[in-house]
Design an enzyme around this catalytic site. Structure first.
Site, short mmCIF file in Angstrom:
data_model
loop_
_atom_site.label_atom_id
_atom_site.label_comp_id
_atom_site.label_asym_id
_atom_site.label_seq_id
_atom_site.Cartn_x
_atom_site.Cartn_y
_atom_site.Cartn_z
N GLU A 45 -36.51 -24.61 -26.15
CA GLU A 45 -35.60 -23.92 -27.07
C GLU A 45 -35.62 -24.59 -28.44
O GLU A 45 -35.91 -25.79 -28.57
CB GLU A 45 -34.17 -23.99 -26.48
CG GLU A 45 -33.12 -23.32 -27.35
CD GLU A 45 -31.77 -23.17 -26.65
OE1 GLU A 45 -31.56 -23.77 -25.58
OE2 GLU A 45 -30.92 -22.43 -27.19
N ASN A 192 -29.61 -13.78 -23.02
CA ASN A 192 -29.42 -15.08 -22.36
C ASN A 192 -27.93 -15.36 -22.24
O ASN A 192 -27.19 -15.21 -23.21
CB ASN A 192 -30.06 -16.18 -23.22
CG ASN A 192 -29.64 -17.57 -22.75
OD1 ASN A 192 -30.12 -18.06 -21.72
ND2 ASN A 192 -28.72 -18.21 -23.47
N GLU A 193 -27.52 -15.75 -21.06
CA GLU A 193 -26.10 -16.08 -20.83
C GLU A 193 -25.21 -15.06 -21.55
O GLU A 193 -24.35 -15.43 -22.36
CB GLU A 193 -25.79 -17.53 -21.24
CG GLU A 193 -26.55 -18.52 -20.40
CD GLU A 193 -26.07 -19.98 -20.46
OE1 GLU A 193 -25.24 -20.30 -21.33
OE2 GLU A 193 -26.53 -20.77 -19.63
N TYR A 266 -26.70 -25.90 -13.77
CA TYR A 266 -26.94 -27.27 -14.25
C TYR A 266 -26.26 -28.28 -13.33
O TYR A 266 -25.21 -27.99 -12.74
CB TYR A 266 -26.40 -27.44 -15.67
CG TYR A 266 -27.33 -26.84 -16.72
CD1 TYR A 266 -28.45 -27.53 -17.14
CD2 TYR A 266 -27.09 -25.59 -17.27
CE1 TYR A 266 -29.32 -27.00 -18.10
CE2 TYR A 266 -27.94 -25.04 -18.23
CZ TYR A 266 -29.06 -25.76 -18.64
OH TYR A 266 -29.90 -25.23 -19.58
N GLU A 325 -32.77 -21.62 -16.04
CA GLU A 325 -32.29 -22.89 -16.63
C GLU A 325 -31.69 -23.72 -15.50
O GLU A 325 -30.78 -23.25 -14.80
CB GLU A 325 -31.23 -22.64 -17.71
CG GLU A 325 -31.81 -22.06 -18.99
CD GLU A 325 -30.79 -21.96 -20.13
OE1 GLU A 325 -29.86 -22.78 -20.19
OE2 GLU A 325 -30.95 -21.03 -20.94
N GLN A 374 -35.05 -29.23 -20.49
CA GLN A 374 -36.06 -28.50 -21.22
C GLN A 374 -37.32 -29.34 -21.36
O GLN A 374 -37.26 -30.55 -21.08
CB GLN A 374 -35.53 -28.10 -22.59
CG GLN A 374 -34.28 -27.23 -22.53
CD GLN A 374 -33.90 -26.63 -23.90
OE1 GLN A 374 -34.58 -26.78 -24.90
NE2 GLN A 374 -32.77 -25.96 -23.91
#
Ligand code: AHR
Length: 522
Positions: A45, A192-193, A266, A325, A374
């Protein structure tokens, strides 16, 4: 084999095994869907030093580069055979306009990166640079397109610019910018999200918006496109953590128009986004070690929860689950801009990566892609750079050790591991996965997440094998890590604390270790 002392590459490892032997068995006759290489995917990103410095240094940099892209980073990622890279975000994606990132660099508009520190975004790294990066490392491409602050026309034109082989204006614009042949676009993420930074939408609203955008992918249905230039698979923006209602509503309302739905999960201290008072990646106590391993192990239940929804809404398994992610997220290293999400990467991250990959190997029916967050210098990175210097992180080494699992068939492995109770749940101290390759090689990964104890294992293999290779990643220090420009503290090495005899694998796993074996059938 208890208390085995194994001599390994010039150093002695004393395996303090706990008393009882962990019994296990492998049944190679029962296998699941193959392990898609794309579960070893990456996410890059425009955030902190992830793109600028991490990948892009510019053509005039003294750091060796090819058309502006760092040679050391490309070489390291080529070794990992990165299957796919997702770009340009993350939260950045829903404010990104692709036309900012094409044409002569000195004429590109300069914007603010409002999500990540408000820093200046020069747009020097844009469409051509990203596709060049993907081609240099040999990866498929996954674009996350702007849904929240854009419209379907912008998306459709980006796709046409990338993929058209006709003499249309957009394709000619691409040619004018130096690229004659179309780029290979493999996946398109619609937002995204979208429940959060990508527009704060409700799933009902997002699913309608998804339908509107997906209509302009010009597909007649899954795998069929009116516009034959666009072959990309369509991915819906998915849920966070255990928000199964999002998965349910989006796949109920728009499931027939997608190839996959994503999921973000996460590994967070106490399951909460870090504050300024949290521990950083290298501040590890036994308690915080257990907390992070426990949180990582929750991936299994999180996947099962979303899979149950998908089995209900899509029993024919047409919609894949992409964990696009995942990874550890700690308090950023002190002294760095906090919003750059720069964190060190230790043996603990290697353990959580391997716990997670073992879990992905159990979920191959639905989980066809995953993208660790990432690639460089951000969150659980593969690589850290400091000027011209670069380090391969412990997580990088786990990905490399697990490479032979790509395309293999997962087989059933039972391990009677002791578990550690932690807060509201518990986690297995020893976990693993096993898979068979085309040539019959049996791959076994074993992870000892026990902070203080080695464990001895006895695994019934069901037939005889010869040990082809045994690589271990371990260290006495929980926070062992590698620093750019310094000799690596942590690298995998050949391990000889194991035997295969009479169809039995006996192995002593040191505390805090990841072991990957390749066994040839006899
Ligand atoms: O990976 C960092 C951020 O985490 C991404 O931009 C966003 O999608 C997620 O919340």
């Amino acid at each position: 084999m208890n208390k085995l002392i194994s001599a390994v590459i010039g150093c002695l490892f004393i395996v303090e095994s706990s008393a009882s032997v962990i019994k296990g068995s492998i049944d190679t006759t029962q296998h699941a869907d193959k392990i898609e290489p794309t579960i070893y995917g990456q996410f890059t990103e425009h955030l902190g030093y992830g793109v600028y410095d991490g990948v892009w240094v510019g053509e005039n940099s003294e750091i060796p580069n090819t058309r502006g892209i760092r040679n050391d980073v490309v070489a390291a990622l080529r070794e990992l055979k990165v299957p796919v890279v997702r770009w340009p975000g993350g939260c950045f994606a829903d404010e990104y306009h692709w036309q900012d990132g094409i044409g002569p660099r000195e004429q590109r508009p300069v914007r603010k990166n409002n999500w990540w520190g408000g820093v200046v975004e020069t747009n020097a790294f844009g469409t051509h640079e990203f596709f060049d990066f993907a081609e240099q490392i040999g990866a498929k491409t996954y674009l996350s397109v702007n849904v929240a602050s854009s419209n379907p026309t912008e998306m459709r034109e980006w796709i046409e610019y990338l993929t058209s082989d006709e003499p249309d204006t957009l394709a000619n614009m691409r040619r004018g910018n130096g690229r004659e042949t179309p780029f290979s676009l493999d996946y398109i993420g619609i937002g995204n999200e979208s429940w959060g930074c990508g527009g704060a939408m409700r799933p009902e609203y997002y699913s309608d918006l998804y339908r509107r955008f997906a209509a302009f992918l010009h597909r007649n249905g899954r795998g069929f496109h009116n516009n034959n230039d666009n072959k990309a698979l369509a991915v819906a923006s998915g849920a966070n953590n255990l928000d199964t209602n999002w998965t349910h509503v989006v796949t109920s309302n728009a499931g027939s128009m997608m190839d996959a739905i994503s999921l973000h999960f996460y590994t967070l201290n106490n399951g909460e986004w870090p504050t300024r008072n949290e521990l950083t990646a290298t501040d590890i106590t036994q308690e915080s070690w257990n907390e992070i391993v426990y949180q990582a192990s929750r991936m299994d239940d999180v996947l099962s929860a979303h899979e149950a929804v998908l089995e209900f809404n899509d029993p024919d398994n047409k919609i894949a689950l992409y964990v696009d992610e995942w990874g550890t997220w700690y308090r950023p290293e002190i002294g760095n801009e906090p919003s750059f999400l720069f964190q060190q990467n230790t043996l603990r991250d290697a353990i959580t990566a391997s716990v997670t990959l073992n879990i992905f190997h159990k979920h191959t029916r639905r989980v066809k892609m995953a993208n660790i967050a990432q690639t460089v210098n951000v969150l659980q990175a593969m690589l850290l750079t400091d000027g011209a210097k670069m380090a391969k992180t412990p997580t990088y080494h786990v990905f490399k050790m697990y490479l032979p699992f790509q395309n293999a068939l997962p087989v059933k492995m039972d391990l009677k591991s002791p578990s550690r109770s932690h807060k509201e749940g518990n986690f297995d101290l020893v976990s693993g996965s096993a898979a068979i390759k085309d040539d019959g090689t049996l791959m076994i990964a074993l992870t000892n997440a026990d902070f203080g104890n080695g464990h001895s294992l006895n695994i019934n293999l069901g037939k005889n094998y010869a040990i082809n290779s045994a690589k271990i990643l371990t260290h006495q220090q929980a926070n062992a890590h590698n620093i750019p420009g310094e000799n690596p503290t942590l690298e995998p090495f050949d391990y000889n604390g194991l035997v295969v005899l009479n169809e039995q694998l006996e192995v002593d796993l040191p505390a805090k270790s990841v072991l990957v074996l390749q066994l040839a059938p006899q």
